[in-house]
Design a protein around this motif. Structure first.
Motif, PDB file in Angstrom:
ATOM      1  N   GLU A   1       0.835  -1.205   0.000  1.00 51.93           N
ATOM      2  CA  GLU A   1       0.000   0.000   0.000  1.00 51.93           C
ATOM      3  C   GLU A   1       0.865   1.249   0.000  1.00 51.93           C
ATOM      4  O   GLU A   1       0.540   2.233  -0.668  1.00 51.93           O
ATOM      5  CB  GLU A   1      -0.934  -0.012   1.218  1.00 51.93           C
ATOM      6  N   LEU A   2       1.961   1.220   0.742  1.00 52.09           N
ATOM      7  CA  LEU A   2       2.852   2.379   0.791  1.00 52.09           C
ATOM      8  C   LEU A   2       3.443   2.669  -0.577  1.00 52.09           C
ATOM      9  O   LEU A   2       3.611   3.834  -0.959  1.00 52.09           O
ATOM     10  CB  LEU A   2       3.970   2.120   1.811  1.00 52.09           C
ATOM     11  N   GLN A   3       3.743   1.631  -1.348  1.00 55.27           N
ATOM     12  CA  GLN A   3       4.295   1.812  -2.676  1.00 55.27           C
ATOM     13  C   GLN A   3       3.338   2.555  -3.594  1.00 55.27           C
ATOM     14  O   GLN A   3       3.752   3.246  -4.525  1.00 55.27           O
ATOM     15  CB  GLN A   3       4.639   0.454  -3.289  1.00 55.27           C
ATOM     16  N   LYS A   4       2.030   2.435  -3.367  1.00 50.00           N
ATOM     17  CA  LYS A   4       1.025   3.075  -4.213  1.00 50.00           C
ATOM     18  C   LYS A   4       0.856   4.562  -3.904  1.00 50.00           C
ATOM     19  O   LYS A   4       0.285   5.314  -4.713  1.00 50.00           O
ATOM     20  CB  LYS A   4      -0.332   2.391  -4.047  1.00 50.00           C
ATOM     21  N   LEU A   5       1.318   4.984  -2.756  1.00 48.42           N
ATOM     22  CA  LEU A   5       1.065   6.350  -2.307  1.00 48.42           C
ATOM     23  C   LEU A   5       1.911   7.363  -3.065  1.00 48.42           C
ATOM     24  O   LEU A   5       2.995   7.058  -3.553  1.00 48.42           O
ATOM     25  CB  LEU A   5       1.350   6.474  -0.812  1.00 48.42           C
ATOM     26  N   PRO A   6       1.425   8.612  -3.136  1.00 47.29           N
ATOM     27  CA  PRO A   6       2.210   9.675  -3.795  1.00 47.29           C
ATOM     28  C   PRO A   6       3.398  10.070  -2.947  1.00 47.29           C
ATOM     29  O   PRO A   6       3.346  10.019  -1.712  1.00 47.29           O
ATOM     30  CB  PRO A   6       1.201  10.822  -3.903  1.00 47.29           C
ATOM     31  N   VAL A   7       4.463  10.488  -3.605  1.00 46.49           N
ATOM     32  CA  VAL A   7       5.627  11.005  -2.883  1.00 46.49           C
ATOM     33  C   VAL A   7       5.270  12.334  -2.228  1.00 46.49           C
ATOM     34  O   VAL A   7       5.729  12.641  -1.127  1.00 46.49           O
ATOM     35  CB  VAL A   7       6.822  11.170  -3.838  1.00 46.49           C
ATOM     36  N   PHE A   8       4.405  13.111  -2.897  1.00 43.13           N
ATOM     37  CA  PHE A   8       4.046  14.434  -2.386  1.00 43.13           C
ATOM     38  C   PHE A   8       2.526  14.527  -2.188  1.00 43.13           C
ATOM     39  O   PHE A   8       1.753  14.325  -3.131  1.00 43.13           O
ATOM     40  CB  PHE A   8       4.532  15.521  -3.341  1.00 43.13           C
ATOM     41  N   ALA A   9       2.145  14.807  -0.965  1.00 45.54           N
ATOM     42  CA  ALA A   9       0.723  14.922  -0.617  1.00 45.54           C
ATOM     43  C   ALA A   9       0.612  15.846   0.591  1.00 45.54           C
ATOM     44  O   ALA A   9       1.614  16.323   1.126  1.00 45.54           O
ATOM     45  CB  ALA A   9       0.128  13.554  -0.308  1.00 45.54           C
ATOM     46  N   SER A  10      -0.604  16.103   0.999  1.00 44.97           N
ATOM     47  CA  SER A  10      -0.856  16.918   2.191  1.00 44.97           C
ATOM     48  C   SER A  10      -2.017  16.294   2.948  1.00 44.97           C
ATOM     49  O   SER A  10      -2.776  15.479   2.395  1.00 44.97           O
ATOM     50  CB  SER A  10      -1.194  18.362   1.808  1.00 44.97           C
ATOM     51  N   ALA A  11      -2.145  16.674   4.204  1.00 43.71           N
ATOM     52  CA  ALA A  11      -3.238  16.129   5.010  1.00 43.71           C
ATOM     53  C   ALA A  11      -4.592  16.459   4.392  1.00 43.71           C
ATOM     54  O   ALA A  11      -5.508  15.630   4.375  1.00 43.71           O
ATOM     55  CB  ALA A  11      -3.154  16.691   6.439  1.00 43.71           C
ATOM     56  N   GLY A  12      -4.713  17.686   3.856  1.00 40.80           N
ATOM     57  CA  GLY A  12      -5.969  18.088   3.225  1.00 40.80           C
ATOM     58  C   GLY A  12      -6.298  17.252   1.997  1.00 40.80           C
ATOM     59  O   GLY A  12      -7.459  16.864   1.782  1.00 40.80           O
ATOM     60  N   ARG A  13      -5.268  16.949   1.175  1.00 37.85           N
ATOM     61  CA  ARG A  13      -5.496  16.136  -0.019  1.00 37.85           C
ATOM     62  C   ARG A  13      -5.908  14.714   0.368  1.00 37.85           C
ATOM     63  O   ARG A  13      -6.769  14.109  -0.276  1.00 37.85           O
ATOM     64  CB  ARG A  13      -4.224  16.076  -0.871  1.00 37.85           C
ATOM     65  N   ILE A  14      -5.308  14.175   1.422  1.00 37.94           N
ATOM     66  CA  ILE A  14      -5.641  12.823   1.861  1.00 37.94           C
ATOM     67  C   ILE A  14      -7.101  12.745   2.298  1.00 37.94           C
ATOM     68  O   ILE A  14      -7.848  11.845   1.898  1.00 37.94           O
ATOM     69  CB  ILE A  14      -4.718  12.387   3.022  1.00 37.94           C
ATOM     70  N   GLU A  15      -7.523  13.703   3.111  1.00 42.17           N
ATOM     71  CA  GLU A  15      -8.914  13.721   3.581  1.00 42.17           C
ATOM     72  C   GLU A  15      -9.888  13.933   2.430  1.00 42.17           C
ATOM     73  O   GLU A  15     -10.931  13.293   2.350  1.00 42.17           O
ATOM     74  CB  GLU A  15      -9.090  14.823   4.635  1.00 42.17           C
ATOM     75  N   ARG A  16      -9.539  14.843   1.519  1.00 43.77           N
ATOM     76  CA  ARG A  16     -10.404  15.131   0.375  1.00 43.77           C
ATOM     77  C   ARG A  16     -10.536  13.911  -0.536  1.00 43.77           C
ATOM     78  O   ARG A  16     -11.623  13.608  -1.028  1.00 43.77           O
ATOM     79  CB  ARG A  16      -9.839  16.308  -0.419  1.00 43.77           C
ATOM     80  N   ALA A  17      -9.429  13.219  -0.740  1.00 42.75           N
ATOM     81  CA  ALA A  17      -9.461  12.032  -1.598  1.00 42.75           C
ATOM     82  C   ALA A  17     -10.376  10.958  -1.012  1.00 42.75           C
ATOM     83  O   ALA A  17     -11.159  10.332  -1.736  1.00 42.75           O
ATOM     84  CB  ALA A  17      -8.049  11.486  -1.771  1.00 42.75           C
ATOM     85  N   LYS A  18     -10.277  10.743   0.283  1.00 44.36           N
ATOM     86  CA  LYS A  18     -11.139   9.756   0.939  1.00 44.36           C
ATOM     87  C   LYS A  18     -12.615  10.119   0.750  1.00 44.36           C
ATOM     88  O   LYS A  18     -13.451   9.253   0.419  1.00 44.36           O
ATOM     89  CB  LYS A  18     -10.800   9.687   2.427  1.00 44.36           C
ATOM     90  N   TYR A  19     -12.935  11.402   0.917  1.00 46.52           N
ATOM     91  CA  TYR A  19     -14.325  11.848   0.779  1.00 46.52           C
ATOM     92  C   TYR A  19     -14.820  11.692  -0.661  1.00 46.52           C
ATOM     93  O   TYR A  19     -15.920  11.165  -0.906  1.00 46.52           O
ATOM     94  CB  TYR A  19     -14.436  13.312   1.210  1.00 46.52           C
TER      95      TYR A  19
END
Length: 543
Positions: free
Chosen positions: A287-305
């Motif tokens: 799962e970690l391999q799939k994650l972006p190198v660059f993100a923010s807490a806001g983007r993570i929450e927004r993506a989930k929503y």
């Protein structure tokens, strides 16, 4: 009374038979929220005023055509947003209830409309094929006859010190400033890594934004990149004829130097911690391999929503979705040193203007291309590497009117090299004289033939030391080299590495070009350190 077996609870009820039905989801990454055309997770274009004069049938037909056209995937997603912006602006300037010849004639006065004329033509042809009433025949023919106006930037050829490439002094000052701010804790790992990737590889913001941790690896000899050792694979950003979806273009593979590899490792740990905290989960290695190198807490929450509410999919099964990635616009803002907190500081001063450097992704890209051109990289190789389909766009990097002056500067460089690129620390005769002599962590060692040799000490409890980031110590003001240390061995190792880098550039497959790493400033600093050590040895009577 006994129950009929047919009435028993069966696993094949209607509800259970639909359990594996394909979930409903948008046909593309675009939706309409009333009269706002929205790219999910990125914002949208409010067309309420633009569509106000159309009847309900025409408006609904237009909106459906916009969704269907974007679902075709013929353009990058930002292209569809630009398309809607252009049409919206034209309708705001010239409100009409139908797309006719008078509207086409008037919209030619709108620069944004003319800039997007190619996409606009294809959209109206697409729409009219589905709805003959979308636009009049005469208006469509007039629209098709409008010629696209190519837009060229003259910044490469410009002698404007705030638009063209950075001078060598400006580039070095910027590089030193980035590392210094990271060392002092003013720059995050993310911001530092983004800037260094742009300065080293000249990649576009969208390519940096689309990086995943699976793109950074220690490649084996049979790796698909054709390389071995630390490698970074950038998703292509502007391939002609390539797919336009997320990470659809050909990948560009490059060797990764040690200091960037270490920063990627630190960034991986920080992103993992942030995602696990935001989503309240424990990530597996896959799962970690799939994650972006660059993100923010806001983007993570927004993506989930958005994945849950708009796409109606399980967000954890879609951790590789583009919504988790930092927006390319934000990457551009970081590269331009756009302030986003009270701690932000200005970039270093330009020796040409006396003002803070004007930094942008484009300037950094131009600068790196110029550096490679000056190293003798062939035109077609550089064009291939930068993703240009026309070599003419790169001739400016080679045909410089100041070439003779530049060659003279290079010939005189050994005597006129700025002191800022030289050794900046203080010599110590023995380790007892070091500022942190009692701290074993402060010792700096050089590895050769499996043996560690002490070359000096770090004079500060610096941020780089606590994170094992190898800032070029010989150019650092906190470095305290031992007079008797094997600095010549360090110099020879640097020269060998530089020669390997200079020989590495080649074409290999689909834009798989190696980027030579420039160690000239470090080599000069080590030479300067050796000279000062020799002078000190003469003072001490050491042969």
């Amino acid at each position: 009374m006994a129950k009929n077996p047919a009435q028993e609870e069966s696993p094949n009820t209607d509800a259970e038979l639909l359990r594996t039905q394909r979930p409903e989801r948008p046909s593309s990454d675009f939706i309409w929220e009333q009269d706002t055309f929205r790219r999910i997770g990125y914002g949208g274009v409010n067309m309420t005023k633009a569509l106000s004069k159309f009847d309900l049938a025409q408006k609904e037909s237009f909106k459906q055509a916009a969704l269907d056209f974007s679902a075709k995937g013929d353009y990058a997603q930002t292209g569809f947003v630009s398309l809607m912006c252009a049409i919206s602006k034209s309708l705001k300037h010239f409100p009409v209830s139908a797309f006719d010849t008078s509207w086409v004639a008037q919209t030619l006065k709108v620069p944004l409309f003319v800039l997007n004329i190619g996409t606009i033509k294809r959209f109206f042809v697409f729409w009219k094929a589905r709805n003959p009433q979308a636009i009049s025949d005469e208006a469509l023919q007039l629209l098709i006859k409008i010629k696209s106006r190519a837009v060229y930037s003259n910044n490469v050829l410009s002698d404007d010190p705030e638009k063209s490439w950075l001078s060598d002094e400006e580039y070095e000052a910027l590089l030193a400033s980035v590392w210094r701010n990271y060392e002092d804790g003013l720059f995050s790992t993310s911001r530092t890594l983004i800037t260094l990737l742009s300065m080293q590889y000249a990649r576009r913001p969208i390519q940096i934004a689309h990086l995943k941790f699976q793109d950074v690896r220690n490649a084996a000899s049979d790796d698909s990149s054709g390389l071995s050792g630390p490698v970074v694979s950038f998703p292509g950003g502007k391939d002609m004829g390539a797919e336009t979806g997320f990470r659809d273009s050909k990948f560009e593979h490059h060797p990764l130097p040690g200091h960037l590899w270490n920063l990627f490792e630190i960034q991986r740990n920080e992103i993992q911690a942030m995602v696990e905290f935001q989503l309240d989960i424990h990530l597996s290695d896959s799962e970690l391999q799939k994650l972006p190198v660059f993100a923010s807490a806001g983007r993570i929450e927004r993506a989930k929503y958005e994945l849950t509410s708009q796409y109606r999919v399980d967000w954890r099964s879609n951790l590789d979705h583009h919504l988790f990635h930092m927006r390319p616009l934000r990457i551009s803002q970081i590269l331009a040193w756009t302030p986003n907190s009270h701690r932000d500081i200005e970039p270093p001063l330009s020796h040409r203007t006396g003002r803070p450097l004007v930094v942008s992704a484009t300037r950094l890209r131009h600068t790196r291309a110029r550096q490679l051109a000056r190293k003798g990289v062939l035109l077609h190789v550089l064009s291939h590497w930068l993703g240009h389909t026309n070599e003419k766009s790169l001739r400016a990097y080679y045909n410089d009117p100041a070439e003779d002056a530049r060659k003279l500067d290079e010939a005189m460089a050994p005597t006129l090299m700025p002191l800022a690129m030289a050794f900046a620390g203080k010599l110590i005769d023995s380790e007892e004289q070091a500022s942190r002599s009692n701290d074993p962590i402060s010792r700096l060692e050089f590895a050769k033939n499996g043996e560690l040799k002490n070359v000096g000490n770090c004079g500060k409890h610096s941020f780089c030391a606590t994170t094992s980031v190898p800032i070029p110590c010989y150019r650092c003001r906190h470095f305290e080299p031992l007079v008797s240390a094997p600095h010549k061995e360090v110099l020879e190792a640097l020269k060998i590495r530089q020669e390997e880098e200079n020989q590495a550039l080649r074409i290999g497959g689909a834009r798989d070009l190696l980027v030579p790493i420039d160690l000239s400033a470090d080599i000069l600093a080590v030479k300067n350190c050796i000279d000062r050590c020799n002078a000190r040895k003469r003072e001490l009577g050491i042969v």
